[in-house]
Scaffold this motif. Structure first.
Motif, short mmCIF file in Angstrom:
data_model
loop_
_atom_site.label_atom_id
_atom_site.label_comp_id
_atom_site.label_asym_id
_atom_site.label_seq_id
_atom_site.Cartn_x
_atom_site.Cartn_y
_atom_site.Cartn_z
N ASN A 169 0.79 -1.23 0.00
CA ASN A 169 0.00 0.00 0.00
C ASN A 169 0.83 1.28 0.00
OD1 ASN A 169 -2.19 -1.64 0.07
ND2 ASN A 169 -2.75 -1.22 2.19
N ALA A 170 2.15 1.20 -0.10
CA ALA A 170 2.98 2.41 -0.09
C ALA A 170 3.09 2.95 -1.50
CB ALA A 170 4.36 2.09 0.46
N PRO A 171 3.03 4.28 -1.68
CA PRO A 171 3.14 4.85 -3.03
C PRO A 171 4.57 4.78 -3.54
CG PRO A 171 3.03 6.61 -1.41
CD PRO A 171 2.83 5.32 -0.66
N ALA A 172 4.72 4.80 -4.87
CA ALA A 172 6.05 4.83 -5.47
C ALA A 172 6.74 6.15 -5.09
CB ALA A 172 5.93 4.71 -6.99
N GLU A 173 8.04 6.09 -4.87
CA GLU A 173 8.77 7.29 -4.47
C GLU A 173 8.78 8.34 -5.56
OE1 GLU A 173 12.64 6.37 -3.07
OE2 GLU A 173 11.95 5.06 -1.47
N VAL A 174 8.92 7.90 -6.82
CA VAL A 174 8.98 8.86 -7.92
C VAL A 174 8.36 8.21 -9.16
CG1 VAL A 174 11.32 8.11 -8.52
CG2 VAL A 174 10.52 10.35 -9.27
N MET A 175 7.53 8.98 -9.86
CA MET A 175 6.84 8.47 -11.05
C MET A 175 6.37 9.64 -11.89
SD MET A 175 3.43 6.04 -11.27
CE MET A 175 4.25 4.52 -10.79
N LEU A 176 6.39 9.45 -13.20
CA LEU A 176 5.86 10.46 -14.12
C LEU A 176 4.65 9.84 -14.81
CD1 LEU A 176 6.45 13.33 -15.26
CD2 LEU A 176 7.56 12.20 -17.18
N TRP A 352 15.48 13.79 -12.48
CA TRP A 352 15.25 13.35 -13.84
C TRP A 352 15.41 11.84 -14.03
CZ3 TRP A 352 17.37 17.35 -17.93
CH2 TRP A 352 16.76 18.59 -17.70
N PRO A 353 16.51 11.24 -13.55
CA PRO A 353 16.67 9.79 -13.80
C PRO A 353 15.51 8.96 -13.26
CG PRO A 353 18.74 10.75 -13.05
CD PRO A 353 17.70 11.79 -12.87
N GLY A 354 15.04 9.27 -12.06
CA GLY A 354 13.95 8.50 -11.47
C GLY A 354 12.64 8.68 -12.22
N LEU A 355 12.35 9.93 -12.64
CA LEU A 355 11.11 10.19 -13.37
C LEU A 355 11.13 9.56 -14.76
CD1 LEU A 355 10.63 13.93 -12.35
CD2 LEU A 355 9.13 12.04 -11.72
N LEU A 356 12.26 9.69 -15.47
CA LEU A 356 12.34 9.14 -16.82
C LEU A 356 12.32 7.62 -16.83
CD1 LEU A 356 14.98 11.59 -18.34
CD2 LEU A 356 12.56 11.47 -18.91
N ALA A 357 12.82 7.02 -15.76
CA ALA A 357 12.83 5.56 -15.69
C ALA A 357 11.48 4.99 -15.26
CB ALA A 357 13.91 5.08 -14.73
N ASN A 358 10.55 5.86 -14.86
CA ASN A 358 9.23 5.41 -14.38
C ASN A 358 8.13 6.25 -15.01
OD1 ASN A 358 10.10 3.38 -12.37
ND2 ASN A 358 10.98 5.14 -11.34
N ILE A 359 8.02 6.22 -16.34
CA ILE A 359 6.96 6.92 -17.05
C ILE A 359 5.81 5.94 -17.25
CG2 ILE A 359 6.30 8.16 -19.15
CD1 ILE A 359 9.20 8.95 -19.54
N LEU A 360 4.68 6.25 -16.65
CA LEU A 360 3.49 5.40 -16.75
C LEU A 360 2.43 6.11 -17.58
CD1 LEU A 360 2.23 2.69 -15.69
CD2 LEU A 360 1.11 4.09 -13.94
N PHE A 383 16.67 14.02 -23.98
CA PHE A 383 17.35 14.03 -22.69
C PHE A 383 18.76 13.44 -22.84
CE2 PHE A 383 12.90 14.26 -21.51
CZ PHE A 383 12.92 15.21 -20.49
N PRO A 384 19.64 13.70 -21.86
CA PRO A 384 21.02 13.19 -21.94
C PRO A 384 21.06 11.67 -22.08
CG PRO A 384 20.81 14.82 -20.19
CD PRO A 384 19.42 14.55 -20.68
N ASP A 385 22.14 11.19 -22.70
CA ASP A 385 22.26 9.76 -22.97
C ASP A 385 22.35 8.91 -21.71
OD1 ASP A 385 22.21 10.33 -25.65
OD2 ASP A 385 24.39 10.33 -25.89
N ASP A 386 22.80 9.52 -20.59
CA ASP A 386 22.95 8.72 -19.37
C ASP A 386 21.63 8.53 -18.63
OD1 ASP A 386 22.75 11.36 -18.74
OD2 ASP A 386 24.28 11.35 -17.16
N CYS A 387 20.53 9.12 -19.14
CA CYS A 387 19.21 8.93 -18.53
C CYS A 387 18.50 7.77 -19.20
CB CYS A 387 18.36 10.20 -18.66
SG CYS A 387 18.87 11.57 -17.61
N VAL A 388 18.15 6.76 -18.41
CA VAL A 388 17.41 5.61 -18.93
C VAL A 388 15.93 5.97 -19.00
CG1 VAL A 388 16.78 3.21 -18.52
CG2 VAL A 388 19.10 4.00 -17.99
N VAL A 389 15.33 5.78 -20.17
CA VAL A 389 13.91 6.10 -20.36
C VAL A 389 13.12 4.80 -20.47
CG1 VAL A 389 12.20 7.20 -21.85
CG2 VAL A 389 14.44 8.27 -21.51
N ARG A 390 12.15 4.63 -19.58
CA ARG A 390 11.26 3.47 -19.62
C ARG A 390 9.82 3.96 -19.61
NH1 ARG A 390 12.56 -0.54 -14.83
NH2 ARG A 390 11.96 1.34 -13.69
#
Length: 443
Positions: A169-176, A352-360, A383-390
């Protein structure tokens, strides 16, 4: 002798029922929490009247057979409830009237209701007043719809290995969260279950605009379908897709010049499809079939075929393209990938890294084939190449918000977030605004 400490007032008891309403512009997702494994009812959020002047309210619209010249009234405009006369009628049919599918007693029920980000305070206060003073719900929580999606298991959504078990029941720490619905599309950064309102961005492109634009194109090229929005919406949902390479697909649909038709145009180029229109006598639903040049030959027309077919070519991918390039139809707004970039520009780079890796992505428009792949491809380029986008889409993006709200309703701190009818009567609208502003991560 010094007086002892005052005992804390007892927490109000949890109501017998919890009713969760995701009040969308196109559909109303509703369900009782008594059985959280049961999926919610998805009810058309409208009042319809057919050519015989018979009225259909909410779920009754599924019984309409002849959708030609159908007049529709919707209570939600631009993401907010603006016509309470219609909305009350739909709500009453859903959980108050005799024989209602979710019949309950509001005085013994808690209501969890969704709203759009950055909703107008006057509309919020009006909604709160109707919930307590007209319906008399025992308690109430109103939250931004996008934030409820943070209560899903992120590791399951993005199919990542679980090194450590997540807290229930805990919310995700970071999400877009990208919510593309009937009225508009919003980009909402969510931190610990709370929306970052200053970074919310909105695009005035939704299912309604796409349907109207498709009706305009079909009316110019085929038949006048400006009053057949119900049928055009079915055509859009059955035939449209997001092109991975827009320019290439446009070239494949090019007819040619000076009467010399390209071979790819004559064969359909793998893009053209025929939509067999309903005649409302023997066929009550349209059907998408493969393109057949013989179906449109002169001999077929002379023989008097009883099938009316629309040939769909670039309409199939030009309609969803509006979400990525609104300027194609003259809108002075950035596309969805640029909107995501604008949203993150207002936040610290460390997020940025956390948000880009968790795009819902949620909402009806994300069901278009190719939507996720195209969005991920274009966001990566910004975005920069070192940012993982999911980019991930829930199993059911239409009911995802409702399911997240159901998880929240079982949260151990939900009692600190809801407002009871007694508190509303004693302290008024100011308490409601202050308590709801604490956010879902409070506790």
């Amino acid at each position: 002798m010094a007086p002892g400490r005052k005992a804390k007032p007892p927490q109000p008891s949890r109501p017998a029922n919890t009713l969760i309403l995701d009040n969308g512009a196109a559909t109303l997702k509703a369900g009782l929490l008594s059985n959280p494994t049961t999926p919610p009812l998805v009810i058309p959020n409208l009042v319809a009247r057919d050519r015989l002047r018979k009225t259909y309210v909410g779920s009754e619209a599924s019984a309409i057979r002849d959708t030609s010249d159908l007049a529709l009234r919707r209570p939600v405009e631009r993401g907010s409830i603006v016509n309470w006369e219609v909305q009350r009628e739909i709500w009453d049919r859903t959980f108050l009237d005799t024989g209602a599918p979710l019949r309950c007693d509001p005085s013994e029920t808690r209501l969890v209701l969704t709203e759009q980000p950055n909703n107008l305070p006057a509309l919020q206060a009006n909604c709160d007043q109707i919930v307590f003073e007209e319906y008399g719900f025992a308690s109430y929580y109103r939250g931004v719809g996008s934030t409820f999606n943070a209560y899903h298991d992120v590791q399951t959504l993005f199919r990542t290995p679980k090194d450590h078990p997540t807290v229930a029941n805990a919310p995700a720490e970071v999400m877009l969260v990208v919510d593309s619905g009937y009225s508009h599309t919003t980009v909402t950064p969510v931190l610990a279950g709370r929306a970052v309102h200053s970074a919310v961005r909105r695009l005035d492109v939704g299912g309604k605009l796409m349907t109207n634009y498709l009706a305009r194109l079909l009316s110019l090229r085929h038949f006048d379908m400006r009053s057949e929005t119900f049928l055009v919406n079915e055509i859009k949902e059955a035939a449209c897709y997001v092109s991975p390479d827009f320019r290439r697909d446009v070239e494949r649909c090019w007819k040619g010049t000076r009467g010399e038709k390209w071979a790819e145009y004559l064969t359909g180029g793998g893009i053209a499809k025929d939509y067999i229109l309903p005649d409302f006598h023997t066929r009550w639903k349209g059907q998408l079939v493969d393109y057949d040049p013989a179906r449109h030959s002169k001999s077929k027309k002379i023989a008097g075929s009883d099938e009316d077919a629309l040939t769909l070519r670039n309409e199939r991918f030009c309609i969803p393209e509006i979400a990525f390039n609104p300027s194609d139809m003259g809108m002075r707004q950035p596309g969805l990938p640029d909107l995501i970039h604008q949203s993150l520009q207002t936040l610290p780079v460390g997020l940025w890294p956390g948000l880009l890796a968790n795009i819902l992505v949620v909402g009806g428009n994300v069901l278009f084939d190719g939507f996720i792949q195209r969005l991920q491809k274009e966001v990566v380029q910004r975005f920069p190449d070192d940012c993982v986008v999911r980019v991930a889409r829930p199993a059911d993006p239409i009911t995802s918000t409702w399911q997240g709200a159901a998880i929240l309703a079982n949260h151990p701190h939900i009692e600190k977030l809801v407002v009871t009818k007694k508190e509303y009567e004693e302290l008024g609208a100011s308490l409601v605004a202050r308590k709801f502003a604490q956010g879902l991560g409070a506790g």
